[in-house]
Design an enzyme around this catalytic site. Structure first.
Site, PDB file in Angstrom:
ATOM      1  N   ARG A   1       0.544   6.977   0.239  1.00  0.00           N
ATOM      2  CA  ARG A   1      -0.098   5.791   0.809  1.00  0.00           C
ATOM      3  C   ARG A   1       0.854   4.451   1.186  1.00  0.00           C
ATOM      4  O   ARG A   1       1.769   4.297   0.438  1.00  0.00           O
ATOM      5  CB  ARG A   1      -1.094   5.157  -0.168  1.00  0.00           C
ATOM      6  CG  ARG A   1      -1.795   3.868   0.506  1.00  0.00           C
ATOM      7  CD  ARG A   1      -2.902   3.172  -0.865  1.00  0.00           C
ATOM      8  NE  ARG A   1      -2.001   2.602  -1.710  1.00  0.00           N
ATOM      9  CZ  ARG A   1      -1.293   1.493  -1.688  1.00  0.00           C
ATOM     10  NH1 ARG A   1      -1.412   0.843  -0.562  1.00  0.00           N
ATOM     11  NH2 ARG A   1      -0.707   1.002  -2.609  1.00  0.00           N
ATOM     12  N   ALA A   2       0.608   3.793   2.297  1.00  0.00           N
ATOM     13  CA  ALA A   2       1.607   2.637   2.768  1.00  0.00           C
ATOM     14  C   ALA A   2       0.517   1.678   3.003  1.00  0.00           C
ATOM     15  O   ALA A   2      -0.756   1.840   3.280  1.00  0.00           O
ATOM     16  CB  ALA A   2       2.283   3.090   3.797  1.00  0.00           C
ATOM     17  N   SER A   3       0.718   0.413   2.672  1.00  0.00           N
ATOM     18  CA  SER A   3      -0.454  -0.846   2.850  1.00  0.00           C
ATOM     19  C   SER A   3      -0.514  -1.027   4.223  1.00  0.00           C
ATOM     20  O   SER A   3      -1.701  -1.288   4.456  1.00  0.00           O
ATOM     21  CB  SER A   3       0.271  -1.860   1.862  1.00  0.00           C
ATOM     22  OG  SER A   3       0.383  -1.512   0.767  1.00  0.00           O
ATOM     23  N   THR A   4       0.288  -1.004   5.018  1.00  0.00           N
ATOM     24  CA  THR A   4       0.119  -1.510   6.552  1.00  0.00           C
ATOM     25  C   THR A   4       0.374  -0.491   7.684  1.00  0.00           C
ATOM     26  O   THR A   4       1.141   0.470   7.351  1.00  0.00           O
ATOM     27  CB  THR A   4       0.805  -2.792   6.990  1.00  0.00           C
ATOM     28  OG1 THR A   4       2.149  -2.161   7.004  1.00  0.00           O
ATOM     29  CG2 THR A   4       0.536  -3.882   6.018  1.00  0.00           C
TER      30      THR A   4
ATOM     31  N   GLN B   1       4.179   0.420   8.007  1.00  0.00           N
ATOM     32  CA  GLN B   1       4.943   0.865   6.971  1.00  0.00           C
ATOM     33  C   GLN B   1       4.543   2.596   7.131  1.00  0.00           C
ATOM     34  O   GLN B   1       3.721   3.021   7.931  1.00  0.00           O
ATOM     35  CB  GLN B   1       4.503   0.636   5.758  1.00  0.00           C
ATOM     36  CG  GLN B   1       4.867  -0.870   5.413  1.00  0.00           C
ATOM     37  CD  GLN B   1       4.340  -1.384   4.106  1.00  0.00           C
ATOM     38  OE1 GLN B   1       3.278  -0.809   3.740  1.00  0.00           O
ATOM     39  NE2 GLN B   1       4.755  -2.547   3.576  1.00  0.00           N
TER      40      GLN B   1
END
Length: 203
Positions: A8-11, A14
């Site tokens: 997972r990446a936040s945005t 990314q």
């Protein structure tokens, strides 16, 4: 042993797949292979993450949920984390995080004698809870600093806000109007499912 990797990446800016090499090497070092990968760009503070929910739906008792760190799995408030952890436990998943050595026992096909296995599981569960709490605290502190920075910029007349990607919004709306689902729309628009949902709900 079936290993399910969650990345997972936040945005959208990314790279959610950044940790793939590290996770694959870790599995290889334990003579295992990652069987399935779930990748998404979404905030760890959001409970409704499509790929994580899909992982939970697909999971079977004894599977490994492999993550780079606990904060990739959760930056949730206490109540939401309790619900997620309960769902993970109900599925019989073993959480293994690269940065949490006590969790690495979950990569073993046998857990040793019952007493040792239960003791290690208890210690690991406590540390997972602690890491989840730290991840949430870090998220809240960063949000607070961000809000302070925005207020300061507004006071100085320098705050512009985040620009809207009009082309992306148009593309997503067209795909949804054509009857595509959330995941298919995200794939065709090359954005995250979270972004699709945000654009859809703003319509």
């Amino acid at each position: 042993m079936f290993i399910r990797a969650y990345l997972r990446a936040s945005t959208d800016e990314q790279d959610a797949g950044r940790a793939r090499t590290s996770l694959e090497k870790f599995a290889s070092d334990h003579n295992k292979v990652i069987a399935c990968e779930y990748l998404e760009n979404a905030s760890g503070a959001a409970a409704d993450r499509p790929e994580l929910l899909r992982l939970l739906k697909d999971a079977r008792k004894g599977d490994v949920l492999l993550v780079e760190s606990i904060d990739r799995l959760s930056r949730l408030p206490a109540d939401d984390w309790a619900k997620l952890k309960s769902a993970i436990d109900a599925k019989g998943l073993r959480i293994v995080a690269l940065d949490l050595p006590t969790s690495h026992q979950g990569m073993r096909d046998t857990q040793g004698d019952e007493f040792t296995g239960r003791m290690l599981a208890a210690i690991n569960s406590m540390l997972v809870e602690m890491m989840a709490a730290i991840a949430r605290k870090d998220y809240e502190q960063r949000r607070e600093r961000q809000a302070q920075g925005i207020q300061k910029a507004k006071a100085a007349g320098k705050y512009q806000g985040r620009p809207v990607d009009e082309e992306l919004h148009k593309r997503v709306k067209e795909l949804l109007a054509a009857g595509l689902g959330i995941r298919a729309t995200a794939r065709h628009a090359t954005c995250s499912t979270t972004t699709v949902l945000r654009i859809r709900d703003a319509v």
